[in-house]
Design a protein around this motif. Sequence first.
Motif, PDB file in Angstrom:
ATOM      1  N   LYS A 121      10.426  10.186   0.452  1.00 35.25           N
ATOM      2  CA  LYS A 121      10.604   8.871  -0.159  1.00 35.25           C
ATOM      3  C   LYS A 121      10.398   7.769   0.881  1.00 35.25           C
ATOM      4  CE  LYS A 121      13.974   6.127  -2.736  1.00 35.25           C
ATOM      5  NZ  LYS A 121      15.297   6.118  -3.376  1.00 35.25           N
ATOM      6  N   LEU A 122      10.992   7.933   2.055  1.00 32.93           N
ATOM      7  CA  LEU A 122      10.835   6.933   3.116  1.00 32.93           C
ATOM      8  C   LEU A 122       9.372   6.787   3.533  1.00 32.93           C
ATOM      9  CD1 LEU A 122      13.899   7.824   5.366  1.00 32.93           C
ATOM     10  CD2 LEU A 122      13.616   5.806   3.925  1.00 32.93           C
ATOM     11  N   SER A 123       8.704   7.913   3.652  1.00 31.48           N
ATOM     12  CA  SER A 123       7.305   7.895   4.069  1.00 31.48           C
ATOM     13  C   SER A 123       6.421   7.185   3.050  1.00 31.48           C
ATOM     14  CB  SER A 123       6.813   9.332   4.274  1.00 31.48           C
ATOM     15  OG  SER A 123       5.449   9.350   4.606  1.00 31.48           O
ATOM     16  N   LEU A 124       6.619   7.496   1.774  1.00 31.32           N
ATOM     17  CA  LEU A 124       5.818   6.880   0.725  1.00 31.32           C
ATOM     18  C   LEU A 124       6.113   5.384   0.627  1.00 31.32           C
ATOM     19  CD1 LEU A 124       3.717   7.229  -1.459  1.00 31.32           C
ATOM     20  CD2 LEU A 124       5.533   7.876  -3.036  1.00 31.32           C
ATOM     21  N   GLN A 125       7.395   5.013   0.704  1.00 35.32           N
ATOM     22  CA  GLN A 125       7.743   3.592   0.658  1.00 35.32           C
ATOM     23  C   GLN A 125       7.104   2.837   1.821  1.00 35.32           C
ATOM     24  OE1 GLN A 125      12.038   3.988   0.455  1.00 35.32           O
ATOM     25  NE2 GLN A 125      12.029   3.254  -1.656  1.00 35.32           N
ATOM     26  N   TYR A 126       7.133   3.436   2.995  1.00 41.15           N
ATOM     27  CA  TYR A 126       6.528   2.800   4.164  1.00 41.15           C
ATOM     28  C   TYR A 126       5.020   2.613   3.947  1.00 41.15           C
ATOM     29  CZ  TYR A 126       4.901   1.961   8.889  1.00 41.15           C
ATOM     30  OH  TYR A 126       4.289   1.415   9.981  1.00 41.15           O
ATOM     31  N   SER A 127       4.354   3.665   3.486  1.00 39.51           N
ATOM     32  CA  SER A 127       2.908   3.588   3.272  1.00 39.51           C
ATOM     33  C   SER A 127       2.546   2.557   2.215  1.00 39.51           C
ATOM     34  CB  SER A 127       2.359   4.952   2.862  1.00 39.51           C
ATOM     35  OG  SER A 127       2.526   5.884   3.900  1.00 39.51           O
ATOM     36  N   LEU A 128       3.336   2.490   1.151  1.00 36.94           N
ATOM     37  CA  LEU A 128       3.058   1.543   0.070  1.00 36.94           C
ATOM     38  C   LEU A 128       3.365   0.102   0.455  1.00 36.94           C
ATOM     39  CD1 LEU A 128       4.443   3.544  -2.986  1.00 36.94           C
ATOM     40  CD2 LEU A 128       2.035   3.044  -2.476  1.00 36.94           C
ATOM     41  N   SER A 129       4.168  -0.096   1.498  1.00 36.14           N
ATOM     42  CA  SER A 129       4.557  -1.456   1.878  1.00 36.14           C
ATOM     43  C   SER A 129       3.403  -2.250   2.490  1.00 36.14           C
ATOM     44  CB  SER A 129       5.734  -1.422   2.858  1.00 36.14           C
ATOM     45  OG  SER A 129       5.326  -0.926   4.124  1.00 36.14           O
ATOM     46  N   ASN A 130       2.377  -1.573   2.971  1.00 39.75           N
ATOM     47  CA  ASN A 130       1.231  -2.269   3.565  1.00 39.75           C
ATOM     48  C   ASN A 130       0.115  -2.321   2.529  1.00 39.75           C
ATOM     49  OD1 ASN A 130      -1.076  -3.083   4.942  1.00 39.75           O
ATOM     50  ND2 ASN A 130      -0.378  -2.164   6.851  1.00 39.75           N
TER      51      ASN A 130
END
Length: 152
Positions: A121-130
């Motif tokens: 979840k953290l990884s996907l949220q980080y990737s989607l934030s950019n």
Amino acid sequence: MSYIVSTKCGRYKEGFDFSAERVTRSIDESLERLQLDYIVTETIPALVKLKEAGKAKFTYVLDRVPPGTVDVILSYCHYGVNDSTLEDLIPYLKSKASVELKAACQDAAAYCKEKGKNISKLSLQYSLSNKDISILVGMNSVTQVDENVELQ
């Protein structure tokens, strides 16, 4: 709004053909159809020449580049009910990840678990934030699809 356009080569109505001549012709045909100067793609050594000519960008070939250079490998229809040949490549592909990278991933997963956080979840949220970066997310269950959709 911006777009990243990708195309494939190597598989045609008449079958598979990864020869340098056919790959080059395929890219040129795609560029003409798409009315673009270059595309984002991945395939065999012929693409290196296309990249040097400015017709393709971001080309990588697993065994022809230094370790750690390949960003991603996409396989077309090689893991399913009718074809599971990708499974035979898994040990080989895993061997291409460095010991340091594997250790860092294991440490990160353990840390997140200790803190009660889901590393996926953290990884996907980080990737989607950019918003300037496109990502491709693999999911293997309806539950994962639902969870990932909720993150957006």
